[in-house]
Scaffold this motif. Structure first.
Motif, PDB file in Angstrom:
ATOM      1  N   VAL A 213       1.859 -14.782  -7.264  1.00 21.90           N
ATOM      2  CA  VAL A 213       1.391 -14.890  -8.641  1.00 21.90           C
ATOM      3  C   VAL A 213       1.533 -13.549  -9.356  1.00 21.90           C
ATOM      4  O   VAL A 213       1.134 -12.503  -8.836  1.00 21.90           O
ATOM      5  N   SER A 214       2.076 -13.591 -10.574  1.00 24.19           N
ATOM      6  CA  SER A 214       2.139 -12.411 -11.444  1.00 24.19           C
ATOM      7  C   SER A 214       0.919 -12.326 -12.354  1.00 24.19           C
ATOM      8  O   SER A 214       0.377 -11.237 -12.560  1.00 24.19           O
ATOM      9  N   ASP A 215       0.501 -13.463 -12.919  1.00 28.31           N
ATOM     10  CA  ASP A 215      -0.636 -13.482 -13.844  1.00 28.31           C
ATOM     11  C   ASP A 215      -1.396 -14.789 -13.718  1.00 28.31           C
ATOM     12  O   ASP A 215      -0.790 -15.857 -13.593  1.00 28.31           O
ATOM     13  N   PHE A 216      -2.726 -14.673 -13.764  1.00 27.04           N
ATOM     14  CA  PHE A 216      -3.622 -15.822 -13.847  1.00 27.04           C
ATOM     15  C   PHE A 216      -4.242 -15.875 -15.244  1.00 27.04           C
ATOM     16  O   PHE A 216      -4.555 -14.833 -15.839  1.00 27.04           O
ATOM     17  N   LEU A 217      -4.472 -17.084 -15.745  1.00 22.41           N
ATOM     18  CA  LEU A 217      -5.263 -17.293 -16.943  1.00 22.41           C
ATOM     19  C   LEU A 217      -6.469 -18.145 -16.582  1.00 22.41           C
ATOM     20  O   LEU A 217      -6.363 -19.080 -15.785  1.00 22.41           O
ATOM     21  N   PHE A 218      -7.622 -17.809 -17.167  1.00 33.15           N
ATOM     22  CA  PHE A 218      -8.849 -18.574 -16.925  1.00 33.15           C
ATOM     23  C   PHE A 218      -9.432 -18.993 -18.268  1.00 33.15           C
ATOM     24  O   PHE A 218      -9.127 -18.404 -19.320  1.00 33.15           O
ATOM     25  N   ILE A 232       4.163 -17.589 -11.719  1.00 36.75           N
ATOM     26  CA  ILE A 232       4.473 -17.399 -10.302  1.00 36.75           C
ATOM     27  C   ILE A 232       5.923 -16.941 -10.150  1.00 36.75           C
ATOM     28  O   ILE A 232       6.841 -17.533 -10.724  1.00 36.75           O
ATOM     29  N   ARG A 233       6.135 -15.890  -9.347  1.00 36.69           N
ATOM     30  CA  ARG A 233       7.481 -15.381  -9.130  1.00 36.69           C
ATOM     31  C   ARG A 233       7.901 -15.529  -7.675  1.00 36.69           C
ATOM     32  O   ARG A 233       7.073 -15.810  -6.795  1.00 36.69           O
ATOM     33  N   CYS A 234       9.171 -15.320  -7.428  1.00 40.87           N
ATOM     34  CA  CYS A 234       9.681 -15.305  -6.061  1.00 40.87           C
ATOM     35  C   CYS A 234       9.389 -13.946  -5.433  1.00 40.87           C
ATOM     36  O   CYS A 234       9.407 -12.917  -6.110  1.00 40.87           O
ATOM     37  N   ASP A 235       9.103 -13.960  -4.157  1.00 40.97           N
ATOM     38  CA  ASP A 235       8.831 -12.726  -3.426  1.00 40.97           C
ATOM     39  C   ASP A 235      10.129 -12.234  -2.803  1.00 40.97           C
ATOM     40  O   ASP A 235      10.548 -12.700  -1.744  1.00 40.97           O
ATOM     41  N   PRO A 323      -1.643  -9.575  -9.166  1.00 40.27           N
ATOM     42  CA  PRO A 323      -1.829 -10.460 -10.328  1.00 40.27           C
ATOM     43  C   PRO A 323      -2.705  -9.844 -11.403  1.00 40.27           C
ATOM     44  O   PRO A 323      -3.674  -9.141 -11.115  1.00 40.27           O
ATOM     45  N   GLY A 324      -2.353 -10.107 -12.653  1.00 42.05           N
ATOM     46  CA  GLY A 324      -3.233  -9.808 -13.776  1.00 42.05           C
ATOM     47  C   GLY A 324      -4.089 -11.022 -14.082  1.00 42.05           C
ATOM     48  O   GLY A 324      -3.756 -12.149 -13.715  1.00 42.05           O
ATOM     49  N   TRP A 325      -5.210 -10.801 -14.755  1.00 36.97           N
ATOM     50  CA  TRP A 325      -6.130 -11.873 -15.139  1.00 36.97           C
ATOM     51  C   TRP A 325      -6.439 -11.748 -16.624  1.00 36.97           C
ATOM     52  O   TRP A 325      -6.713 -10.655 -17.120  1.00 36.97           O
ATOM     53  N   ALA A 326      -6.377 -12.867 -17.337  1.00 36.23           N
ATOM     54  CA  ALA A 326      -6.661 -12.867 -18.770  1.00 36.23           C
ATOM     55  C   ALA A 326      -7.246 -14.208 -19.172  1.00 36.23           C
ATOM     56  O   ALA A 326      -7.018 -15.228 -18.509  1.00 36.23           O
ATOM     57  N   ALA A 327      -8.002 -14.213 -20.265  1.00 33.52           N
ATOM     58  CA  ALA A 327      -8.537 -15.461 -20.805  1.00 33.52           C
ATOM     59  C   ALA A 327      -7.413 -16.260 -21.452  1.00 33.52           C
ATOM     60  O   ALA A 327      -6.516 -15.706 -22.092  1.00 33.52           O
TER      61      ALA A 327
END
Length: 381
Positions: A213-218, A232-235, A323-327
């Motif tokens: 995961v590169s970024d999550f949103l909640f 989501i990116r490839c590793d 991963p980054g997290w943002a609203a």
């Protein structure tokens, strides 16, 4: 399986505010699997069915695809980059998205994947041949993992314009006249899916295909319930990969949201958009620049109402970026550009959308009234 989560206070990570104001809190989803079955290298192609291949080919050429192969029953589309085709459209009774095919890094990965999932390695029906393993993700969507034989050779590129910046004058005694022609697709970039079982689907792609995961949103006020969207990116280890090859979000529906195709630069996006507009196609949203992934974007609807994106200048991350997290909010989808449209957001109360909401709220999944109200609030924020 995904790493165990530890509850407690904030934890320092390699995130370092590089691409998001927030990193993970202690105990939140780690965004990667400890021991995935394989690690896919990229998307290979997407599979669709449509009743009118002639109409599909006209749009494909106008959007900027090349034609890799055409039969009475199949249309294979490609970009200018060497490799595999990026889309196959098969003749069917109705228009529908079938599923993605991911590219295995090595042929042996297919054997490993087949053993772990109880599947078979079969011949792939792709120009040039190859092998494939067919799977179903937790949403019930078909997913194929392929290793192709013969690769398509490169095609001529649409050259980027030479630009002047401040006192750096690289272009003199000549003008800028980007041709009014289709944006020339270079490659398939990413796919976005909607699912009612977001967490199960997310873990499946991380555990089975080795994506990260590169970024999550909640949802605002619901972070403790976990994320509702993941980019989501490839590793690929130390080799930088696209910020997202797959994005998924929780919602009342299941399946295709849009797919994205890389072009040369902003002028290619803009001139190609003018070309599409002159031919009567519907722009869904654009032109703008995203936040998660940073891409320049422009979204269009094809004659079967599927959404496709032209993009350029996206982020590339190596495996050590956390991963980054943002609203989750509509205003948080772009750094600049016009406001996101109701069409792009899927916010129009069509009979099909209403049916999906009713089914989701009655079903055994991750959608409930609090999640639904949170998603509606995000769409207006």
């Amino acid at each position: 399986m995904s790493e165990p989560r530890v509850h407690g206070t904030d934890v320092k990570t390699a995130h370092q505010d590089l691409h998001s104001d927030q990193g993970a809190l202690r105990g939140e989803h780690p965004g990667r699997s400890r021991n995935p079955v394989i690690k896919v290298a990229d998307l290979a192609w997407l599979e669709f069915e449509k009743p009118d291949l002639d109409r599909a080919e006209v749009f494909a050429r106008d959007f900027g695809f090349g034609i890799a192969a055409r039969t009475e029953r199949e249309l294979w589309l490609r970009g200018t980059f060497p490799g595999s085709p990026c889309m196959v459209i098969r003749r069917g009774r109705s228009s529908r998205f079938i599923g993605p095919a991911f590219r295995a890094a090595e042929r042996a990965d297919l054997d490993r994947l087949a053993r772990a999932t109880g599947s078979d390695v079969r011949d792939a029906d792709v120009p040039g041949g190859g092998k494939v393993v067919g799977l179903l993700d937790p949403s019930g969507s078909p997913v194929r993992v392929v290793h192709c034989g013969e690769q398509l050779s490169a095609l001529p590129e649409q050259q980027p314009l030479l630009l002047n910046f401040g006192t750096a004058h690289r272009r003199t005694n000549t003008t800028q006249r980007p041709p009014r022609e289709p944006s020339r697709i270079q490659r398939l970039g990413h796919l976005v899916l909607e699912t009612r079982v977001f967490e199960r689907a997310l873990d499946w792609y991380l555990d089975t295909l080795g994506m990260i995961v590169s970024d999550f949103l909640f949802l605002d006020g619901q972070r403790e319930r976990g994320p509702v969207m993941a980019f989501i990116r490839c590793d690929l280890g130390s080799v930088p990969a696209d910020h997202h090859t797959l994005a998924m979000h929780l919602g009342p529906g299941t399946g295709y949201v849009h797919s994205a195709y890389q072009v040369t630069d902003l002028d290619s996006i803009a001139a190609g958009g003018e070309y599409l507009k002159e031919r009567g196609y519907q722009r869904s949203w654009g032109i703008g620049r995203h936040i998660q992934g940073s891409q320049l974007f422009d979204y269009w609807r094809d004659p079967d109402h599927f959404m496709l994106e032209h993009f350029a200048d996206g982020d590339l991350f190596s495996c050590d970026i956390e991963p980054g997290w943002a609203a989750f909010s509509t205003s948080g989808l772009a750094q600049w550009g016009p406001p996101a449209t109701r069409d792009f957001l899927g916010a129009s109360p069509t009979p099909e959308r209403v049916r999906h909401v009713i089914e989701a709220l009655r079903g055994d999944n991750e959608m409930d009234m609090a999640r639904l109200l949170g998603l509606l609030k995000a769409a207006k924020s």
